[in-house]
Design a protein around this motif. Structure first.
Motif, PDB file in Angstrom:
ATOM      1  N   ASN A  14       0.811  -1.014  -0.073  1.00 39.89           N
ATOM      2  CA  ASN A  14      -0.033   0.056  -0.138  1.00 39.89           C
ATOM      3  C   ASN A  14       0.840   1.290   0.106  1.00 39.89           C
ATOM      4  O   ASN A  14       0.396   2.413  -0.182  1.00 39.89           O
ATOM      5  N   GLU A  15       1.987   1.244   0.431  1.00 40.92           N
ATOM      6  CA  GLU A  15       3.207   2.297   0.337  1.00 40.92           C
ATOM      7  C   GLU A  15       3.615   2.579  -1.034  1.00 40.92           C
ATOM      8  O   GLU A  15       4.373   3.696  -1.346  1.00 40.92           O
ATOM      9  N   GLY A  16       3.253   2.011  -2.220  1.00 43.81           N
ATOM     10  CA  GLY A  16       4.217   2.040  -3.298  1.00 43.81           C
ATOM     11  C   GLY A  16       5.231   1.508  -3.586  1.00 43.81           C
ATOM     12  O   GLY A  16       5.762   0.866  -2.694  1.00 43.81           O
ATOM     13  N   PHE A  17       5.985   1.514  -4.579  1.00 39.17           N
ATOM     14  CA  PHE A  17       7.161   1.068  -5.076  1.00 39.17           C
ATOM     15  C   PHE A  17       7.988   1.915  -6.152  1.00 39.17           C
ATOM     16  O   PHE A  17       7.278   2.449  -6.836  1.00 39.17           O
ATOM     17  N   TYR A  18       9.300   1.611  -6.163  1.00 35.02           N
ATOM     18  CA  TYR A  18      10.099   2.286  -7.218  1.00 35.02           C
ATOM     19  C   TYR A  18      10.801   1.055  -8.007  1.00 35.02           C
ATOM     20  O   TYR A  18      11.211   0.193  -7.439  1.00 35.02           O
ATOM     21  N   LEU A  19      10.669   1.306  -9.121  1.00 36.97           N
ATOM     22  CA  LEU A  19      11.225   0.280 -10.096  1.00 36.97           C
ATOM     23  C   LEU A  19      12.211   0.883 -11.235  1.00 36.97           C
ATOM     24  O   LEU A  19      11.500   1.616 -11.990  1.00 36.97           O
ATOM     25  N   MET A  20      13.425   0.490 -11.316  1.00 41.81           N
ATOM     26  CA  MET A  20      14.173   1.094 -12.510  1.00 41.81           C
ATOM     27  C   MET A  20      14.256  -0.171 -13.379  1.00 41.81           C
ATOM     28  O   MET A  20      14.764  -1.272 -13.108  1.00 41.81           O
ATOM     29  N   VAL A  21      14.180   0.036 -14.810  1.00 49.31           N
ATOM     30  CA  VAL A  21      14.497  -1.071 -15.840  1.00 49.31           C
ATOM     31  C   VAL A  21      15.349  -0.560 -16.590  1.00 49.31           C
ATOM     32  O   VAL A  21      14.805   0.519 -17.154  1.00 49.31           O
ATOM     33  N   GLU A  22      16.156  -1.395 -17.207  1.00 46.33           N
ATOM     34  CA  GLU A  22      17.061  -0.877 -17.956  1.00 46.33           C
ATOM     35  C   GLU A  22      17.390  -1.938 -19.214  1.00 46.33           C
ATOM     36  O   GLU A  22      17.235  -2.984 -18.827  1.00 46.33           O
ATOM     37  N   GLY A  23      17.354  -1.296 -20.214  1.00 44.81           N
ATOM     38  CA  GLY A  23      17.850  -1.991 -21.731  1.00 44.81           C
ATOM     39  C   GLY A  23      19.224  -2.154 -21.922  1.00 44.81           C
ATOM     40  O   GLY A  23      19.389  -1.401 -22.985  1.00 44.81           O
ATOM     41  N   GLY A  24      20.031  -3.079 -21.329  1.00 44.62           N
ATOM     42  CA  GLY A  24      21.493  -2.810 -21.454  1.00 44.62           C
ATOM     43  C   GLY A  24      21.961  -3.256 -22.803  1.00 44.62           C
ATOM     44  O   GLY A  24      23.113  -3.028 -22.902  1.00 44.62           O
ATOM     45  N   ALA A  25      21.315  -4.429 -23.157  1.00 45.93           N
ATOM     46  CA  ALA A  25      21.864  -5.126 -24.414  1.00 45.93           C
ATOM     47  C   ALA A  25      22.100  -4.029 -25.567  1.00 45.93           C
ATOM     48  O   ALA A  25      22.716  -4.388 -26.619  1.00 45.93           O
ATOM     49  N   ASN A  64      -2.922   4.341 -11.101  1.00 45.98           N
ATOM     50  CA  ASN A  64      -3.461   5.093 -12.140  1.00 45.98           C
ATOM     51  C   ASN A  64      -2.695   6.101 -12.375  1.00 45.98           C
ATOM     52  O   ASN A  64      -1.313   6.465 -11.752  1.00 45.98           O
ATOM     53  N   TRP A  65      -2.866   6.970 -13.455  1.00 45.43           N
ATOM     54  CA  TRP A  65      -2.118   8.050 -13.778  1.00 45.43           C
ATOM     55  C   TRP A  65      -1.847   9.228 -12.892  1.00 45.43           C
ATOM     56  O   TRP A  65      -0.988  10.209 -13.029  1.00 45.43           O
ATOM     57  N   ASP A  66      -2.738   9.219 -11.782  1.00 48.76           N
ATOM     58  CA  ASP A  66      -2.772  10.292 -10.668  1.00 48.76           C
ATOM     59  C   ASP A  66      -1.605   9.933  -9.609  1.00 48.76           C
ATOM     60  O   ASP A  66      -1.186  10.892  -8.958  1.00 48.76           O
ATOM     61  N   ASN A  67      -1.373   8.678  -9.660  1.00 48.31           N
ATOM     62  CA  ASN A  67      -0.275   8.417  -8.341  1.00 48.31           C
ATOM     63  C   ASN A  67       0.848   7.480  -9.018  1.00 48.31           C
ATOM     64  O   ASN A  67       1.520   6.901  -8.410  1.00 48.31           O
ATOM     65  N   THR A  68       1.097   7.814 -10.398  1.00 46.98           N
ATOM     66  CA  THR A  68       2.147   6.841 -10.819  1.00 46.98           C
ATOM     67  C   THR A  68       2.865   7.613 -11.811  1.00 46.98           C
ATOM     68  O   THR A  68       2.498   8.338 -12.767  1.00 46.98           O
ATOM     69  N   LEU A  69       4.108   7.600 -11.913  1.00 45.31           N
ATOM     70  CA  LEU A  69       5.199   8.614 -12.698  1.00 45.31           C
ATOM     71  C   LEU A  69       6.018   7.384 -13.420  1.00 45.31           C
ATOM     72  O   LEU A  69       6.544   6.748 -12.763  1.00 45.31           O
ATOM     73  N   VAL A  70       5.990   7.456 -14.619  1.00 45.31           N
ATOM     74  CA  VAL A  70       6.639   6.678 -15.637  1.00 45.31           C
ATOM     75  C   VAL A  70       7.605   7.476 -16.537  1.00 45.31           C
ATOM     76  O   VAL A  70       7.194   8.447 -16.888  1.00 45.31           O
ATOM     77  N   ILE A  71       8.972   7.380 -16.210  1.00 44.94           N
ATOM     78  CA  ILE A  71       9.835   7.834 -17.017  1.00 44.94           C
ATOM     79  C   ILE A  71      10.553   7.223 -17.902  1.00 44.94           C
ATOM     80  O   ILE A  71      11.118   6.091 -17.617  1.00 44.94           O
ATOM     81  N   VAL A  72      10.866   7.410 -19.117  1.00 49.34           N
ATOM     82  CA  VAL A  72      11.551   6.831 -20.296  1.00 49.34           C
ATOM     83  C   VAL A  72      12.488   7.464 -20.693  1.00 49.34           C
ATOM     84  O   VAL A  72      12.341   8.845 -21.170  1.00 49.34           O
ATOM     85  N   THR A  73      13.979   7.301 -20.743  1.00 52.30           N
ATOM     86  CA  THR A  73      14.824   8.047 -21.175  1.00 52.30           C
ATOM     87  C   THR A  73      15.769   7.397 -21.906  1.00 52.30           C
ATOM     88  O   THR A  73      15.892   5.851 -21.727  1.00 52.30           O
TER      89      THR A  73
END
Length: 82
Positions: A14-25, A64-73
């Motif tokens: 219920n507290e949320g989470f942080y996830l970093m995903v990398e496409g290293g190949a 939902n998009w009110d409580n979630t941030l997705v960053i793509v870089t």
């Protein structure tokens, strides 16, 4: 793997989470001037981003998009692909 990580991290959390995903190949493909592999990695990365967006859009979870941030870089370009 991304979807699996989201499933584990979001389960009873219920507290949320942080996830970093990398496409290293893609970095290796760029350094190796492998156009085919670079395209494969780009498609895989796009599919990963789409799966995250689908998860946020899914009304069966608490995200939902009110409580979630997705960053793509991207960090840099590495190849001289012809």
């Amino acid at each position: 793997m991304t979807q699996g990580a989201i499933n584990v991290l979001s389960h009873n959390n219920n507290e949320g989470f942080y996830l970093m995903v990398e496409g290293g190949a893609i970095d290796w493909a760029g350094h190796g001037n492998s156009l085919a592999r670079t395209i494969e990695e780009t498609i895989d990365f796009n599919n990963t981003v789409e799966s995250v967006v689908d998860w946020v859009d899914d009304p069966s979870n608490s995200s939902n998009w009110d409580n979630t941030l997705v960053i793509v870089t991207a960090d840099h370009e590495t190849g001289y692909l012809l």
